[in-house]
Design a protein around this motif. Structure first.
Motif, PDB file in Angstrom:
ATOM      1  N   LYS A 228       3.902  -4.304   1.658  1.00 29.90           N
ATOM      2  CA  LYS A 228       4.205  -3.442   0.515  1.00 29.90           C
ATOM      3  C   LYS A 228       4.844  -4.273  -0.590  1.00 29.90           C
ATOM      4  CE  LYS A 228       7.297   0.462  -0.671  1.00 29.90           C
ATOM      5  NZ  LYS A 228       8.287   1.400  -0.100  1.00 29.90           N
ATOM      6  N   TRP A 229       4.310  -4.131  -1.806  1.00 31.68           N
ATOM      7  CA  TRP A 229       4.886  -4.763  -2.987  1.00 31.68           C
ATOM      8  C   TRP A 229       5.287  -3.677  -3.986  1.00 31.68           C
ATOM      9  CZ3 TRP A 229       5.719  -9.961  -3.969  1.00 31.68           C
ATOM     10  CH2 TRP A 229       5.153 -10.868  -3.070  1.00 31.68           C
ATOM     11  N   VAL A 230       6.509  -3.754  -4.490  1.00 30.42           N
ATOM     12  CA  VAL A 230       6.968  -2.806  -5.505  1.00 30.42           C
ATOM     13  C   VAL A 230       7.748  -3.544  -6.584  1.00 30.42           C
ATOM     14  CG1 VAL A 230       7.105  -0.846  -3.921  1.00 30.42           C
ATOM     15  CG2 VAL A 230       9.112  -2.294  -4.263  1.00 30.42           C
ATOM     16  N   ALA A 231       7.812  -2.931  -7.753  1.00 32.41           N
ATOM     17  CA  ALA A 231       8.661  -3.423  -8.841  1.00 32.41           C
ATOM     18  C   ALA A 231       9.623  -2.306  -9.215  1.00 32.41           C
ATOM     19  CB  ALA A 231       7.826  -3.833 -10.046  1.00 32.41           C
ATOM     20  N   THR A 232      10.879  -2.655  -9.426  1.00 32.62           N
ATOM     21  CA  THR A 232      11.907  -1.655  -9.714  1.00 32.62           C
ATOM     22  C   THR A 232      12.595  -1.962 -11.040  1.00 32.62           C
ATOM     23  OG1 THR A 232      12.340  -1.392  -7.347  1.00 32.62           O
ATOM     24  CG2 THR A 232      14.000  -0.551  -8.856  1.00 32.62           C
TER      25      THR A 232
ATOM     26  N   LYS B 263      -1.472   1.743  -5.521  1.00 32.92           N
ATOM     27  CA  LYS B 263      -1.460   0.642  -6.483  1.00 32.92           C
ATOM     28  C   LYS B 263      -1.486   1.159  -7.920  1.00 32.92           C
ATOM     29  CE  LYS B 263      -3.800  -3.803  -7.256  1.00 32.92           C
ATOM     30  NZ  LYS B 263      -4.908  -4.676  -6.756  1.00 32.92           N
ATOM     31  N   GLY B 264      -0.516   0.702  -8.719  1.00 27.32           N
ATOM     32  CA  GLY B 264      -0.451   1.081 -10.123  1.00 27.32           C
ATOM     33  C   GLY B 264       0.288   2.369 -10.399  1.00 27.32           C
ATOM     34  N   SER B 265       0.632   3.126  -9.344  1.00 33.72           N
ATOM     35  CA  SER B 265       1.381   4.368  -9.533  1.00 33.72           C
ATOM     36  C   SER B 265       2.879   4.078  -9.498  1.00 33.72           C
ATOM     37  CB  SER B 265       1.004   5.393  -8.458  1.00 33.72           C
ATOM     38  OG  SER B 265       1.479   4.980  -7.187  1.00 33.72           O
ATOM     39  N   ALA B 266       3.671   5.111  -9.743  1.00 31.96           N
ATOM     40  CA  ALA B 266       5.126   4.914  -9.791  1.00 31.96           C
ATOM     41  C   ALA B 266       5.834   6.230  -9.515  1.00 31.96           C
ATOM     42  CB  ALA B 266       5.551   4.380 -11.155  1.00 31.96           C
ATOM     43  N   VAL B 267       7.113   6.128  -9.205  1.00 33.14           N
ATOM     44  CA  VAL B 267       7.964   7.308  -9.110  1.00 33.14           C
ATOM     45  C   VAL B 267       9.194   7.046  -9.978  1.00 33.14           C
ATOM     46  CG1 VAL B 267       9.038   6.472  -6.961  1.00 33.14           C
ATOM     47  CG2 VAL B 267       9.231   8.876  -7.590  1.00 33.14           C
TER      48      VAL B 267
ATOM     49  N   ASP C 122      -1.709  -7.246  -9.742  1.00 32.43           N
ATOM     50  CA  ASP C 122      -2.051  -8.511  -9.082  1.00 32.43           C
ATOM     51  C   ASP C 122      -1.324  -9.681  -9.737  1.00 32.43           C
ATOM     52  OD1 ASP C 122      -3.746  -7.087  -7.431  1.00 32.43           O
ATOM     53  OD2 ASP C 122      -5.566  -7.604  -8.548  1.00 32.43           O
ATOM     54  N   GLU C 123      -1.282  -9.678 -11.052  1.00 31.25           N
ATOM     55  CA  GLU C 123      -0.617 -10.772 -11.764  1.00 31.25           C
ATOM     56  C   GLU C 123       0.880 -10.787 -11.472  1.00 31.25           C
ATOM     57  OE1 GLU C 123       0.083 -12.491 -16.336  1.00 31.25           O
ATOM     58  OE2 GLU C 123      -1.207 -10.741 -16.005  1.00 31.25           O
ATOM     59  N   LEU C 124       1.506  -9.619 -11.427  1.00 28.84           N
ATOM     60  CA  LEU C 124       2.941  -9.553 -11.162  1.00 28.84           C
ATOM     61  C   LEU C 124       3.259 -10.055  -9.759  1.00 28.84           C
ATOM     62  CD1 LEU C 124       5.690  -8.819 -12.261  1.00 28.84           C
ATOM     63  CD2 LEU C 124       5.293  -6.442 -11.577  1.00 28.84           C
ATOM     64  N   ILE C 125       2.428  -9.714  -8.784  1.00 26.10           N
ATOM     65  CA  ILE C 125       2.629 -10.213  -7.421  1.00 26.10           C
ATOM     66  C   ILE C 125       2.515 -11.734  -7.393  1.00 26.10           C
ATOM     67  CG2 ILE C 125       1.616 -10.300  -5.100  1.00 26.10           C
ATOM     68  CD1 ILE C 125       0.884  -7.336  -5.441  1.00 26.10           C
ATOM     69  N   GLN C 126       1.484 -12.276  -8.039  1.00 24.69           N
ATOM     70  CA  GLN C 126       1.282 -13.724  -8.024  1.00 24.69           C
ATOM     71  C   GLN C 126       2.435 -14.465  -8.704  1.00 24.69           C
ATOM     72  OE1 GLN C 126      -1.025 -15.538  -6.403  1.00 24.69           O
ATOM     73  NE2 GLN C 126      -1.729 -13.581  -5.557  1.00 24.69           N
ATOM     74  N   LEU C 127       2.954 -13.903  -9.797  1.00 32.17           N
ATOM     75  CA  LEU C 127       4.072 -14.536 -10.508  1.00 32.17           C
ATOM     76  C   LEU C 127       5.363 -14.515  -9.697  1.00 32.17           C
ATOM     77  CD1 LEU C 127       3.577 -13.100 -14.113  1.00 32.17           C
ATOM     78  CD2 LEU C 127       3.271 -15.482 -13.413  1.00 32.17           C
TER      79      LEU C 127
ATOM     80  N   LEU D  10       2.767  -1.799  -6.325  1.00 27.05           N
ATOM     81  CA  LEU D  10       1.889  -2.876  -6.791  1.00 27.05           C
ATOM     82  C   LEU D  10       0.688  -3.124  -5.887  1.00 27.05           C
ATOM     83  CD1 LEU D  10       4.617  -5.477  -7.876  1.00 27.05           C
ATOM     84  CD2 LEU D  10       3.528  -3.686  -9.256  1.00 27.05           C
ATOM     85  N   ASN D  11       0.632  -2.474  -4.730  1.00 29.44           N
ATOM     86  CA  ASN D  11      -0.525  -2.655  -3.848  1.00 29.44           C
ATOM     87  C   ASN D  11      -0.730  -1.413  -2.994  1.00 29.44           C
ATOM     88  OD1 ASN D  11       1.728  -3.062  -2.046  1.00 29.44           O
ATOM     89  ND2 ASN D  11       0.331  -4.098  -0.626  1.00 29.44           N
ATOM     90  N   GLU D  12      -1.862  -1.379  -2.306  1.00 29.00           N
ATOM     91  CA  GLU D  12      -2.134  -0.308  -1.358  1.00 29.00           C
ATOM     92  C   GLU D  12      -1.516  -0.696  -0.009  1.00 29.00           C
ATOM     93  OE1 GLU D  12      -3.504   2.391  -2.353  1.00 29.00           O
ATOM     94  OE2 GLU D  12      -4.489   1.805  -4.225  1.00 29.00           O
ATOM     95  N   VAL D  13      -0.710   0.161   0.573  1.00 24.83           N
ATOM     96  CA  VAL D  13      -0.085  -0.092   1.867  1.00 24.83           C
ATOM     97  C   VAL D  13      -0.944   0.598   2.933  1.00 24.83           C
ATOM     98  CG1 VAL D  13       2.009   0.136   3.259  1.00 24.83           C
ATOM     99  CG2 VAL D  13       2.178  -0.177   0.774  1.00 24.83           C
ATOM    100  N   VAL D  14      -1.376  -0.166   3.936  1.00 21.55           N
ATOM    101  CA  VAL D  14      -2.286   0.393   4.944  1.00 21.55           C
ATOM    102  C   VAL D  14      -1.636   1.545   5.706  1.00 21.55           C
ATOM    103  CG1 VAL D  14      -3.721  -0.125   6.963  1.00 21.55           C
ATOM    104  CG2 VAL D  14      -3.421  -1.845   5.161  1.00 21.55           C
ATOM    105  N   ALA D  15      -0.371   1.363   6.122  1.00 19.42           N
ATOM    106  CA  ALA D  15       0.346   2.429   6.833  1.00 19.42           C
ATOM    107  C   ALA D  15       1.847   2.232   6.675  1.00 19.42           C
ATOM    108  CB  ALA D  15      -0.023   2.445   8.318  1.00 19.42           C
TER     109      ALA D  15
END
Length: 280
Positions: free
Chosen positions: A267-271, A236-240, A110-115, A214-219
């Motif tokens: 969809k929010w992701v960090a790479t 949310k919070g997982s990664a590949v 949540d903090e990373l998305i807001q920043l 970074l979040n749950e994607v509905v579909a």
């Protein structure tokens, strides 16, 4: 000088990747001709690829990727960092893909998305033909970059990734955050650079990617590895983590992947892209 009349599997895949990102076949053929390809062969090859026809490639033993197990793959199903217990949910060896859970906490996501929200810009790609960054129809997200150790949260995430992968923070590019709205996607692509665009003075080739949800994607919004038959659903919070570079400077064409369109929600992701050597 004799003109080139053979095409490698790697070049074929890069052509498909470039076409998917909006570069015209004529521009690609012209670039091939400038690199020494026979003009007729270049255009015929492009026409076959555009028409989804089979194309002969010049496969030799040196084109076959030699798999080497990265350090993160030697750490078992529970990986402990100095501040986190990360779980391995699934694993594929060829290409090397680890699906990880609990990499970030809900609060960190949540903090990373807001920043990141106020710094988003239309996402760009590196054009394999010119080396220039550009906006293309094949990548329709918005994104932004952090510099290394930009703030306390970024430093914490970078340290965690470094502990997981055994690659120093300095081998990683600045963390990128991406946002996909409904219908937005990133078509099939590779994360590594074309061989002629690798800069040894800037860390060399990319060898691995940590993609964090970074979040749950509905579909929609899955990360798909078509050659491996793998589809990762965002959580949310997982990664590949996927690894595609070895000690012989080869890159793994099996690592081609895409982010399919979001159909509901966002969809929010960090790479985090990791290079062979220190960048800074």
């Amino acid at each position: 000088m004799e003109k080139i009349r053979q095409i490698s599997s790697e070049l074929r895949d890069w052509i498909i990747h470039t076409l998917n990102n909006g570069v015209s076949p004529v521009a690609i053929a012209d670039a091939m001709i400038k690199k020494g390809f026979d003009p007729k062969f270049a255009y015929e090859s492009l026409f076959k690829i555009v028409g989804n026809e089979s194309i002969n490639t010049s496969e030799t033993t040196q084109n076959h990727y030699k798999y080497e197990l990265p350090d993160i793959g030697k750490k078992g199903n529970l990986i402990f960092t100095s501040d986190r217990e990360v779980k391995v949910l699934s694993r594929v060896d060829k290409p090397f893909i680890l699906h990880l859970d609990n990499l970030l906490s809900d609060e960190e996501c949540d903090e990373l998305i807001q920043l990141s929200k106020d710094r988003l810009q239309p996402s760009r790609i590196v054009d394999p033909t010119t080396g220039e960054e550009k906006v293309t129809p094949g990548r329709t997200s918005k994104g932004m970059y952090y510099v290394i150790r930009e703030n306390e949260l970024i430093t914490k995430i970078e340290n965690r990734i470094a502990e997981l992968t055994n690659f120093p923070i300095e081998n990683g590019e600045g963390l990128q955050v991406l946002n996909y709205g409904i219908g937005e996607e990133y078509k099939q692509h590779f994360d590594y650079f074309p061989p002629n665009k690798v800069d040894p003075a800037k860390g060399g080739q990319r060898v691995g990617t940590m993609l964090i949800y970074l979040n749950e994607v509905v579909a929609g919004g899955e990360t798909v590895f078509p050659k491996a038959g793998v589809s990762i659903v965002p959580k949310k919070g997982s990664a590949v983590y996927f690894h595609y570079g070895n000690s012989e400077n080869q890159v793994d064409r099996m690592s081609v992947h895409s982010s399919i369109p979001v159909t509901k929600g966002e969809k929010w992701v960090a790479t985090k892209w990791i290079r062979q050597r220190r960048i800074y």
